[in-house]
Design a protein around this motif. Structure first.
Motif, mmCIF file in Angstrom:
data_model
loop_
_atom_site.group_PDB
_atom_site.id
_atom_site.type_symbol
_atom_site.label_atom_id
_atom_site.label_comp_id
_atom_site.label_asym_id
_atom_site.label_seq_id
_atom_site.Cartn_x
_atom_site.Cartn_y
_atom_site.Cartn_z
ATOM 1 N N LEU A 126 7.796 10.752 -14.079
ATOM 2 C CA LEU A 126 9.105 11.125 -13.546
ATOM 3 C C LEU A 126 9.088 11.037 -12.033
ATOM 4 C CD1 LEU A 126 11.972 12.270 -13.757
ATOM 5 C CD2 LEU A 126 10.953 14.565 -13.866
ATOM 6 N N ASP A 127 8.024 11.530 -11.425
ATOM 7 C CA ASP A 127 7.852 11.519 -9.974
ATOM 8 C C ASP A 127 6.613 10.671 -9.673
ATOM 9 O OD1 ASP A 127 7.359 11.987 -7.314
ATOM 10 O OD2 ASP A 127 7.601 14.178 -7.439
ATOM 11 N N TYR A 128 6.830 9.519 -9.057
ATOM 12 C CA TYR A 128 5.706 8.619 -8.802
ATOM 13 C C TYR A 128 4.749 9.154 -7.743
ATOM 14 C CZ TYR A 128 7.287 4.899 -11.883
ATOM 15 O OH TYR A 128 7.623 4.160 -12.991
ATOM 16 N N ASP A 129 5.139 10.170 -7.001
ATOM 17 C CA ASP A 129 4.206 10.845 -6.105
ATOM 18 C C ASP A 129 3.285 11.797 -6.865
ATOM 19 O OD1 ASP A 129 5.056 9.588 -3.791
ATOM 20 O OD2 ASP A 129 6.654 11.052 -3.437
ATOM 21 N N ARG A 130 3.595 12.055 -8.130
ATOM 22 C CA ARG A 130 2.772 12.908 -8.996
ATOM 23 C C ARG A 130 2.511 12.142 -10.297
ATOM 24 N NH1 ARG A 130 5.494 16.978 -10.863
ATOM 25 N NH2 ARG A 130 3.657 18.298 -11.226
ATOM 26 N N PRO A 131 1.708 11.085 -10.221
ATOM 27 C CA PRO A 131 1.576 10.170 -11.370
ATOM 28 C C PRO A 131 0.995 10.814 -12.619
ATOM 29 C CG PRO A 131 -0.047 9.660 -9.669
ATOM 30 C CD PRO A 131 0.906 10.629 -9.068
ATOM 31 N N ARG A 132 0.318 11.933 -12.483
ATOM 32 C CA ARG A 132 -0.240 12.599 -13.665
ATOM 33 C C ARG A 132 0.622 13.764 -14.121
ATOM 34 N NH1 ARG A 132 -4.342 10.522 -10.744
ATOM 35 N NH2 ARG A 132 -5.956 9.371 -11.893
ATOM 36 N N GLY A 133 1.795 13.881 -13.552
ATOM 37 C CA GLY A 133 2.694 14.959 -13.921
ATOM 38 C C GLY A 133 3.594 14.585 -15.085
ATOM 39 N N THR A 137 0.803 -1.208 0.000
ATOM 40 C CA THR A 137 0.000 0.000 0.000
ATOM 41 C C THR A 137 0.837 1.258 0.000
ATOM 42 O OG1 THR A 137 -0.156 -0.080 2.411
ATOM 43 C CG2 THR A 137 -1.921 -1.145 1.168
ATOM 44 N N ALA A 138 2.141 1.146 0.287
ATOM 45 C CA ALA A 138 2.993 2.332 0.336
ATOM 46 C C ALA A 138 3.416 2.799 -1.043
ATOM 47 C CB ALA A 138 4.236 2.042 1.172
ATOM 48 N N VAL A 139 3.161 2.016 -2.090
ATOM 49 C CA VAL A 139 3.609 2.352 -3.430
ATOM 50 C C VAL A 139 2.528 3.155 -4.145
ATOM 51 C CG1 VAL A 139 4.404 1.440 -5.630
ATOM 52 C CG2 VAL A 139 4.958 0.251 -3.506
ATOM 53 N N PRO A 140 2.795 4.412 -4.553
ATOM 54 C CA PRO A 140 1.769 5.193 -5.252
ATOM 55 C C PRO A 140 1.345 4.508 -6.546
ATOM 56 C CG PRO A 140 3.601 6.578 -4.586
ATOM 57 C CD PRO A 140 4.017 5.166 -4.358
ATOM 58 N N ALA A 141 0.076 4.549 -6.836
ATOM 59 C CA ALA A 141 -0.429 3.938 -8.069
ATOM 60 C C ALA A 141 -0.243 4.888 -9.239
ATOM 61 C CB ALA A 141 -1.909 3.603 -7.914
ATOM 62 N N ALA A 142 0.041 4.338 -10.407
ATOM 63 C CA ALA A 142 0.134 5.152 -11.611
ATOM 64 C C ALA A 142 -1.258 5.595 -12.031
ATOM 65 C CB ALA A 142 0.792 4.354 -12.732
ATOM 66 N N ALA A 143 -1.316 6.673 -12.840
ATOM 67 C CA ALA A 143 -2.601 7.194 -13.272
ATOM 68 C C ALA A 143 -3.344 6.171 -14.121
ATOM 69 C CB ALA A 143 -2.392 8.487 -14.060
ATOM 70 N N SER A 144 -2.666 5.382 -14.882
ATOM 71 C CA SER A 144 -3.287 4.349 -15.704
ATOM 72 C C SER A 144 -2.253 3.282 -15.984
ATOM 73 C CB SER A 144 -3.810 4.941 -17.018
ATOM 74 O OG SER A 144 -2.752 5.524 -17.749
ATOM 75 N N SER A 145 -2.708 2.109 -16.413
ATOM 76 C CA SER A 145 -1.776 1.029 -16.707
ATOM 77 C C SER A 145 -0.898 1.411 -17.893
ATOM 78 C CB SER A 145 -2.543 -0.252 -17.013
ATOM 79 O OG SER A 145 -3.294 -0.649 -15.881
ATOM 80 N N PRO A 146 0.405 1.160 -17.804
ATOM 81 C CA PRO A 146 1.288 1.513 -18.918
ATOM 82 C C PRO A 146 1.071 0.586 -20.098
ATOM 83 C CG PRO A 146 2.512 0.330 -17.243
ATOM 84 C CD PRO A 146 1.130 0.573 -16.668
ATOM 85 N N THR A 147 1.376 1.081 -21.272
ATOM 86 C CA THR A 147 1.325 0.272 -22.484
ATOM 87 C C THR A 147 2.663 0.361 -23.199
ATOM 88 O OG1 THR A 147 0.436 2.121 -23.759
ATOM 89 C CG2 THR A 147 -1.157 0.597 -22.784
ATOM 90 N N VAL A 148 2.965 -0.644 -23.998
ATOM 91 C CA VAL A 148 4.236 -0.700 -24.722
ATOM 92 C C VAL A 148 4.074 -0.063 -26.093
ATOM 93 C CG1 VAL A 148 6.029 -2.183 -25.681
ATOM 94 C CG2 VAL A 148 4.910 -2.822 -23.538
ATOM 95 N N SER A 149 5.021 0.767 -26.455
ATOM 96 C CA SER A 149 5.147 1.227 -27.833
ATOM 97 C C SER A 149 6.289 0.442 -28.462
ATOM 98 C CB SER A 149 5.444 2.729 -27.877
ATOM 99 O OG SER A 149 4.372 3.476 -27.347
ATOM 100 N N TRP A 150 5.954 -0.452 -29.382
ATOM 101 C CA TRP A 150 6.978 -1.283 -30.023
ATOM 102 C C TRP A 150 7.544 -0.544 -31.235
ATOM 103 C CZ3 TRP A 150 8.435 -5.094 -27.073
ATOM 104 C CH2 TRP A 150 7.519 -5.733 -26.231
ATOM 105 N N ALA A 151 8.812 -0.777 -31.511
ATOM 106 C CA ALA A 151 9.482 -0.134 -32.646
ATOM 107 C C ALA A 151 10.586 -1.061 -33.134
ATOM 108 C CB ALA A 151 10.071 1.216 -32.232
ATOM 109 N N PRO A 152 11.077 -0.848 -34.361
ATOM 110 C CA PRO A 152 12.197 -1.666 -34.829
ATOM 111 C C PRO A 152 13.409 -1.521 -33.908
ATOM 112 C CG PRO A 152 11.216 -0.463 -36.649
ATOM 113 C CD PRO A 152 10.601 0.088 -35.402
ATOM 114 N N CYS A 153 14.136 -2.607 -33.724
ATOM 115 C CA CYS A 153 15.343 -2.564 -32.894
ATOM 116 C C CYS A 153 16.477 -1.884 -33.648
ATOM 117 C CB CYS A 153 15.767 -3.987 -32.516
ATOM 118 S SG CYS A 153 14.602 -4.811 -31.413
ATOM 119 N N PRO A 154 17.442 -1.317 -32.931
ATOM 120 C CA PRO A 154 18.601 -0.728 -33.600
ATOM 121 C C PRO A 154 19.354 -1.778 -34.404
ATOM 122 C CG PRO A 154 18.527 -0.089 -31.285
ATOM 123 C CD PRO A 154 17.504 -1.167 -31.465
ATOM 124 N N ALA A 155 19.911 -1.351 -35.524
ATOM 125 C CA ALA A 155 20.762 -2.221 -36.350
ATOM 126 C C ALA A 155 22.200 -1.786 -36.123
ATOM 127 C CB ALA A 155 20.385 -2.102 -37.820
#
Length: 526
Positions: free
Chosen positions: A102-109, A49-67
C-alpha cells in the motif's frame, strides 16, 4: 465499446457530459455510465535510485476471468450483435492479480491487490512485448480497456503483436478499493449560486472528506499517480518483462508521465492522448479549462449563426441570445412535471459546453428549452435529469469517485480555502458568462490532507503526446507543457474531441505505425 472507459474527468469540470451523451443517443459511441533539455545519464541514475524497492519480486495469481452476461455487455456499451466479438477476445484473455505494498516507503507493511487482464497477442510468432493501457479518470476501471481497443477495429495490428494489459488502478473495481459518500461540491440550486449556498457546499465537502479519510487514512493517503505507476511496474515485473509500452488517455496520461519519470529505462514506447498538465493545481486546471470551454462555445455560436429557427445571424447575436435565455431562466426557473427540480440558467451552461460532435444536439436542445411552454419538459432537457441505468448483476464497477478524489487531492498544490475558490469562481463567471459557471465554486479537495505530489522528470526515451487543437477538457497547452517537462514528440489533432485518437482511423493508423516502427509518420492528424 467506443470510449466506454474514459471518464473525461467529468466530476471536476463537465457535470453535464454524461447527461448530454445519454440525451444525444450516445452519438459519439461513449458509454453514458461512464490527461526541455536533456539531463543525461546522471538524472536517469538519480531517478532509478529514488524508487523504493519492494520486499520481494511480485508474482501473479491467475484465476478464471469474469463471465459477463449479455445484459452486462450492453450496459458497458457493447452493441447488440457485438457479444460474440467481445467473447472471442475474452477467449484469449488471462486474468490475474498481484500483491503490492500500500505504501511503497514501507514495502513490508500492508498489502493491497492489483487486478489486471492480459489479452494475448493474436500472432505470438511476431510478439513485440507487453502494451499496458489506462483509460483515465482517474478512477476509471481499466480491466477491459484492451477489449475496448480491440472492438474499435482500428488497432488490430497492435492486438496481433502485443500482449495488451488492462489494469484496475488501486482503489478501483477488482483491485483493492474503498467507497466514500462524497456529496457534490456544487450547490444544488437552479438559480445562480449564492455565497450562503456555496458556503454550505464547502462545509459539506470538508466534512465528507474528513469522514472519508478517517475511515482509512493510510489507504487514501497512498492514492497517487506515482503509486499507480509503481503498481504498473509491479505487474510488468510479475509478468517477467524487462520493459513495457503504454497507451494512456486523459487522466491516464498522468500515469504515463509518472511511470516515465520513475522508470525511464523500462519504457519501450509510449503514446499519451489528451494530455494532463505536468503539475496539478486545481485553480490553474479550472482556469484554463474555463477559458478553453468559452473559446469552444464561441466556435459553436459561429456554427449556429444563421441556422433556421436559431438564435441569430452572427456568432455575436447567438451569444447574446443564449446569455439572455440564461438570465431569464435564472430569474424565472421553469418547473416541469417530468423533472425533479426547477430548470434554471445553469442548464444552458450544461448544454452549451459540448464539443463539435454534440453541436447538432446542443442546437436542438437549446431551441427546445427556449420554446418550451410546459408543463412537460422537452425530451432533450428531461434527459439531463434522468437517472442513469443501474448496473445489472455481475457488472464491474466502472468508476470510483473516492479514488479520483484521492489521486487529485493528494497531488493538488492549489489553495483550497473557501475564499480562494469562491473568488476564482466569480472571476470565471465574469470572464466566461455562459461556460464559466461549470467551474466548481468549491474545491473537491477542501479539507483533504496534503501528501507530497508526484514530480515529473525529463528523459530522452520514445514518447508521443497527442494534443487536440480546440479541446476544452484537456486543453492543448497542457500537451506542450508536458512535452517540456518530460520530453517526447507532439502530434497535433485538429479537432476538439477528447481522447479521439483511438477512434479516428487516420489518427489510429499513426498510433499503430508508431508502436510498430517508433515513428508516427506525421506530426498532425484530424
Amino acid at each position: 465499446m467506443g470510449r466506454a472507459y474514459d471518464l473525461g474527468l467529468s466530476d471536476l469540470s463537465d457535470p453535464g457530459s454524461t447527461s448530454r451523451a445519454r440525451a444525444a443517443g450516445q452519438a459519439s459511441g461513449m458509454n453514458p455510465h461512464r490527461t526541455a533539455a536533456a539531463l543525461g545519464a546522471a538524472l536517469l541514475a538519480v531517478t532509478l535510485t529514488a524508487v523504493p524497492a519492494a520486499a520481494s519480486s511480485p508474482t501473479v495469481s491467475w484465476a478464471p476471468c469474469p463471465a459477463y452476461s449479455d445484459d452486462v455487455l450492453h450496459w458497458l456499451g457493447v452493441p447488440a450483435g457485438g457479444e460474440g466479438a467481445f467473447r472471442a477476445i475474452m477467449a484469449r484473455t488471462d486474468c490475474g492479480t498481484v500483491q503490492v505494498p500500500l505504501d511503497y516507503d514501507r514495502p513490508r507493511g500492508r498489502k493491497i491487490t492489483i487486478a489486471f487482464t492480459r489479452v494475448r497477442a493474436a500472432d505470438p510468432a511476431h510478439r513485440r512485448g507487453i502494451l499496458a493501457t489506462n483509460p483515465g479518470g482517474p478512477g476509471g476501471f481499466g480491466y477491459l480497456m484492451p477489449h475496448e481497443l480491440a472492438l474499435t477495429g482500428n488497432v488490430d495490428a497492435l492486438m496481433d503483436e502485443y500482449d495488451v494489459i488492462g489494469i484496475d488502478p488501486r482503489g478501483v473495481n477488482y483491485s483493492t478499493s474503498r467507497e466514500c459518500d462524497l456529496p457534490p461540491t456544487r450547490p444544488q440550486v437552479s438559480t445562480p449560486f449564492t455565497e450562503a449556498d456555496t458556503r454550505a457546499a464547502y462545509d459539506a465537502t470538508v466534512a465528507a472528506n474528513a469522514a472519508c479519510l478517517n475511515a482509512d487514512r493510510e489507504f487514501y493517503r497512498n492514492l497517487s499517480v506515482g503509486n499507480e505507476a509503481r503498481d504498473m511496474d509491479a505487474v510488468r515485473a510479475a509478468l517477467g518483462e524487462s520493459r513495457l509500452s503504454f497507451i494512456g488517455v486523459s487522466g491516464g496520461t498522468g500515469l504515463g508521465a509518472a511511470y516515465r519519470s520513475l522508470f525511464p529505462r523500462r519504457v519501450e514506447r509510449m503514446w499519451l492522448d489528451s494530455v494532463m498538465p505536468p503539475t496539478f493545481r486545481m485553480d490553474a486546471f479550472n482556469a484554463l479549462r474555463s477559458k478553453a470551454g468559452h473559446a469552444d462555445f464561441l466556435r459553436f455560436a459561429d456554427w449556429a449563426a444563421g441556422k433556421d429557427g436559431g438564435f441569430g445571424d452572427t456568432g455575436t447575436e447567438v451569444v447574446a441570445s443564449l446569455s439572455a435565455l440564461q438570465a431569464d431562466l435564472d430569474a424565472h426557473p421553469r418547473v416541469y412535471t417530468n423533472v425533479p427540480a426547477p430548470v434554471g440558467g445553469f442548464v444552458v451552461s450544461l448544454v452549451a459546453a459540448g464539443d463539435s460532435s454534440y453541436w447538432e444536439y446542443m442546437f436542438g436542445a437549446l431551441r427546445e428549452l427556449r420554446d418550451a411552454t410546459g408543463p412537460v419538459a422537452p425530451p432533450s432537457i428531461a434527459s439531463i435529469f434522468a437517472s442513469p441505468t443501474p448496473p445489472p448483476p455481475g457488472a464491474p464497477s466502472t468508476e470510483n469517485r473516492a479514488m479520483q478524489r484521492g489521486v487529485f487531492c493528494n497531488d493538488d498544490v492549489a489553495p483550497r480555502d473557501f475564499g480562494s475558490t469562491w473568488s476564482a469562481y466569480n472571476a470565471h463567471v465574469a470572464a466566461e458568462p455562459v461556460t464559466g459557471r461549470l467551474i466548481p465554486p468549491v474545491s473537491d479537495c477542501a479539507g483533504w490532507v496534503r501528501p507530497a505530489p508526484q514530480s515529473e522528470r525529463w528523459s530522452p526515451g520514445s514518447l508521443v503526446l497527442s494534443g487536440h487543437r480546440y479541446e476544452a477538457v484537456t486543453p492543448y497547452q497542457w500537451t506542450l507543457d508536458m512535452r517540456d517537462a518530460i520530453g517526447g514528440t507532439v502530434v497535433t489533432v485538429e479537432d476538439d474531441v477528447h481522447v479521439s485518437v483511438l477512434y479516428k482511423p487516420g489518427c489510429a493508423a499513426m498510433l499503430v505505425r508508431y508502436f510498430r516502427t517508433g515513428s508516427p509518420g506525421a506530426l498532425s492528424c484530424g
